[in-house]
Design an enzyme around this catalytic site. Sequence first.
Site, PDB file in Angstrom:
ATOM      1  N   SER A 121       0.825  -1.208   0.000  1.00 43.00           N
ATOM      2  CA  SER A 121       0.000   0.000   0.000  1.00 43.00           C
ATOM      3  C   SER A 121       0.855   1.252   0.000  1.00 43.00           C
ATOM      4  CB  SER A 121      -0.944  -0.010   1.202  1.00 43.00           C
ATOM      5  OG  SER A 121      -0.251  -0.324   2.380  1.00 43.00           O
ATOM      6  N   HIS A 142      -2.876  -3.281  -6.069  1.00 41.79           N
ATOM      7  CA  HIS A 142      -3.252  -2.738  -4.766  1.00 41.79           C
ATOM      8  C   HIS A 142      -4.758  -2.831  -4.557  1.00 41.79           C
ATOM      9  CE1 HIS A 142      -3.462   0.959  -1.883  1.00 41.79           C
ATOM     10  NE2 HIS A 142      -3.386  -0.163  -1.214  1.00 41.79           N
ATOM     11  N   GLU A 154      -5.726  -0.631  -7.760  1.00 43.25           N
ATOM     12  CA  GLU A 154      -4.733   0.207  -8.417  1.00 43.25           C
ATOM     13  C   GLU A 154      -3.661  -0.718  -8.998  1.00 43.25           C
ATOM     14  OE1 GLU A 154      -4.922   4.299  -5.725  1.00 43.25           O
ATOM     15  OE2 GLU A 154      -3.453   2.790  -5.196  1.00 43.25           O
ATOM     16  N   ASN A 192      -4.305   7.202  -1.867  1.00 44.99           N
ATOM     17  CA  ASN A 192      -3.696   7.711  -0.634  1.00 44.99           C
ATOM     18  C   ASN A 192      -3.016   9.054  -0.842  1.00 44.99           C
ATOM     19  OD1 ASN A 192      -4.580   5.749   1.093  1.00 44.99           O
ATOM     20  ND2 ASN A 192      -2.852   4.404   0.673  1.00 44.99           N
TER      21      ASN A 192
HETATM   22  P1  NAI Z   1      -1.652  -8.997   7.930  1.00 44.84           P
HETATM   23  O1  NAI Z   1      -0.715  -8.747   9.041  1.00 44.84           O
HETATM   24  O2  NAI Z   1      -3.081  -9.242   8.213  1.00 44.84           O
HETATM   25  O3  NAI Z   1      -1.127 -10.266   7.084  1.00 44.84           O
HETATM   26  C1  NAI Z   1       0.196 -10.432   6.696  1.00 44.84           C
HETATM   27  C2  NAI Z   1       0.494 -11.920   6.681  1.00 44.84           C
HETATM   28  O4  NAI Z   1       1.735 -12.132   6.047  1.00 44.84           O
HETATM   29  C3  NAI Z   1       0.593 -12.536   8.069  1.00 44.84           C
HETATM   30  O5  NAI Z   1      -0.274 -13.642   8.151  1.00 44.84           O
HETATM   31  C4  NAI Z   1       2.061 -12.938   8.193  1.00 44.84           C
HETATM   32  O6  NAI Z   1       2.239 -14.120   8.918  1.00 44.84           O
HETATM   33  C5  NAI Z   1       2.439 -13.144   6.756  1.00 44.84           C
HETATM   34  N1  NAI Z   1       3.859 -12.974   6.471  1.00 44.84           N
HETATM   35  C6  NAI Z   1       4.699 -12.034   6.960  1.00 44.84           C
HETATM   36  N2  NAI Z   1       5.913 -12.189   6.410  1.00 44.84           N
HETATM   37  C7  NAI Z   1       5.839 -13.238   5.556  1.00 44.84           C
HETATM   38  C8  NAI Z   1       6.766 -13.855   4.678  1.00 44.84           C
HETATM   39  N3  NAI Z   1       8.024 -13.438   4.586  1.00 44.84           N
HETATM   40  N4  NAI Z   1       6.327 -14.885   3.925  1.00 44.84           N
HETATM   41  C9  NAI Z   1       5.060 -15.328   4.021  1.00 44.84           C
HETATM   42  N5  NAI Z   1       4.143 -14.776   4.842  1.00 44.84           N
HETATM   43  C10 NAI Z   1       4.534 -13.740   5.586  1.00 44.84           C
HETATM   44  O7  NAI Z   1      -1.448  -7.771   6.925  1.00 44.84           O
HETATM   45  P2  NAI Z   1      -2.450  -7.209   5.801  1.00 44.84           P
HETATM   46  O8  NAI Z   1      -3.236  -6.120   6.375  1.00 44.84           O
HETATM   47  O9  NAI Z   1      -3.113  -8.353   5.129  1.00 44.84           O
HETATM   48  O10 NAI Z   1      -1.401  -6.532   4.782  1.00 44.84           O
HETATM   49  C11 NAI Z   1      -0.648  -7.267   3.882  1.00 44.84           C
HETATM   50  C12 NAI Z   1      -0.145  -6.343   2.783  1.00 44.84           C
HETATM   51  O11 NAI Z   1      -1.254  -5.701   2.165  1.00 44.84           O
HETATM   52  C13 NAI Z   1       0.780  -5.233   3.261  1.00 44.84           C
HETATM   53  O12 NAI Z   1       1.738  -4.988   2.267  1.00 44.84           O
HETATM   54  C14 NAI Z   1      -0.174  -4.051   3.390  1.00 44.84           C
HETATM   55  O13 NAI Z   1       0.487  -2.806   3.262  1.00 44.84           O
HETATM   56  C15 NAI Z   1      -1.095  -4.294   2.208  1.00 44.84           C
HETATM   57  N6  NAI Z   1      -2.398  -3.671   2.293  1.00 44.84           N
HETATM   58  C16 NAI Z   1      -3.130  -3.652   3.457  1.00 44.84           C
HETATM   59  C17 NAI Z   1      -4.378  -3.053   3.511  1.00 44.84           C
HETATM   60  C18 NAI Z   1      -5.181  -3.050   4.777  1.00 44.84           C
HETATM   61  O14 NAI Z   1      -6.184  -2.332   4.847  1.00 44.84           O
HETATM   62  N7  NAI Z   1      -4.802  -3.822   5.794  1.00 44.84           N
HETATM   63  C19 NAI Z   1      -4.969  -2.416   2.325  1.00 44.84           C
HETATM   64  C20 NAI Z   1      -4.159  -2.541   1.130  1.00 44.84           C
HETATM   65  C21 NAI Z   1      -2.924  -3.125   1.143  1.00 44.84           C
END
Ligand code: NAI
Length: 474
Positions: A121, A142, A154, A192
């Site tokens: 993001s 995105h 995006e 953003n």
């Molecule tokens: P989250 O914390 O819910 O999930 C991330 C997951 O990735 C976790 O289950 C973790 O165990 C796993 N993980 C971490 N490092 C890893 C690796 N090296 N290999 C495999 N798995 C790994 O986070 P979320 O919110 O799902 O965000 C994920 C991505 O999406 C980030 O880049 C975030 O910036 C992006 N994003 C998030 C949004 C939101 O509203 N939360 C919206 C748009 C994008």
Amino acid sequence: MTLDLSQARVLVVGAGLMGAGIAQVAAQAGHAVQLFDARAGAAEAAKAKLAQTLDGLAAKGRLTADAVAATLARITPAAALAGDVDLVVEAIVENLDVKRALFAELEALLPDAAVIATNTSSISVTALARGMRRPERLVGMHFFNPVPLMKLVEVVSGLGTDAAVAQAVFALAARWGKTPVHARSTPGFIVNRIARPYYAEALMLLQERAAAPELIDACLRAAGFRMGPCELMDLIGHDTNFAVTQSVFAANFFDRRFTPSLVQQELVDAGFLGRKSGRGFYRYPEGAPALPAAAAAAAPRAARVVVHGRGPVAERFAAALPDTPREPDSDWTGLDVDGRPLCLTDGRRAAELGAGGAVFDLPLAAAGDIAFAGDAGTAAWLAVLGLTPRAMADVPGLVVARTVAMLINEAADAVQQGVCDEAGADAAMKLGVNYPAGPFEWLAAWGAPAVAALLDRLDHHHRGERYRVSPYLR
Ligand code: NAI
């Protein structure tokens, strides 16, 4: 070369909030999906949770039992990263080094033609691709939260992204029922970035002590925004919102246009983070106090009323006050009430209009609260438009006009800098943050000269970089 991902075997890496949603959407579109997470058991847990959600939808009749079974059958929790896929969607922790390490690991497994899409993001796609064996295959995809519901994607191209890769991911997102927009990798991408002024102008108004948070919120809600900026920052969390503002500021080499707010810093320093801490601008669970009920105003009276100007606001006055004389060639828009101007804001303050004058905010909706500055008796005439006048300090551009002008200005800069096109900016803001209209739709209705004039007056008043007019608007 055209690249077709419509039958792609998909690997989703990261089974958190976003990855689980992405796996669901891909599986519902018919793809075989492997779901991998570094945390043991996380992918299985995400699939079990999805099964519950889909069963719930089936119970409500929104999905058939067959569709639920077919979707779940397509999702396989994976014990290790797999190489037998055509598309990887990465949704792991938001960290440049961790994502780069993952891409290196993936490239050792994947065939050359496979595409890697990152759901980052905020990290530059250009920077993420550095060091990859095939940087041209990395593209931003995105999604917005919650993934199954939010339509916008995006599609972010870094400096090295192959146009055919971006196009293939764009087409795929459309197949998944989303509305994709192309974006160039720049700080904040589209949504953003263009949304920054929605928060920043509210914070500036508060810093200038021009209006209370509940008035700012009420006026922007009346203009069609789902939430006012203050209640929205309380919901997002001031720590998070402040961190994003700081990162956009830094990423733009400290362009003063993006200067973070001392008002928000105070809230963060105090631990008043919003809803999650029980207190931000408002206290929770109570939330924003209601504005005082508007006094039942007597129908305003005057010996002679004249409608000034052209355009939608003048037409509304003319329709509400039939047979009223008009001065379409006037250099201002609004009502002359016995020689006292009730003027649609053009960035001038009420004090510049002479005794008895008032300025009112841009009326984007048919009814509801609208800010004014100046003479309350003159402003009472806003009631003929079905609006409820709300007094605030005499600052240029009031609330809605100032905020919307700045959203337009930011969108104009984004288009000029090739981040997106006008249609992409409109779609992104309507679908990504539920704005009632896109910045270029507002611009078409309001007119570039009027927007630029209002911003010029704000700029003159503040003498800084924040209100400089985008060359695109000129
Ligand atoms: P989250 O914390 O819910 O999930 C991330 C997951 O990735 C976790 O289950 C973790 O165990 C796993 N993980 C971490 N490092 C890893 C690796 N090296 N290999 C495999 N798995 C790994 O986070 P979320 O919110 O799902 O965000 C994920 C991505 O999406 C980030 O880049 C975030 O910036 C992006 N994003 C998030 C949004 C939101 O509203 N939360 C919206 C748009 C994008």
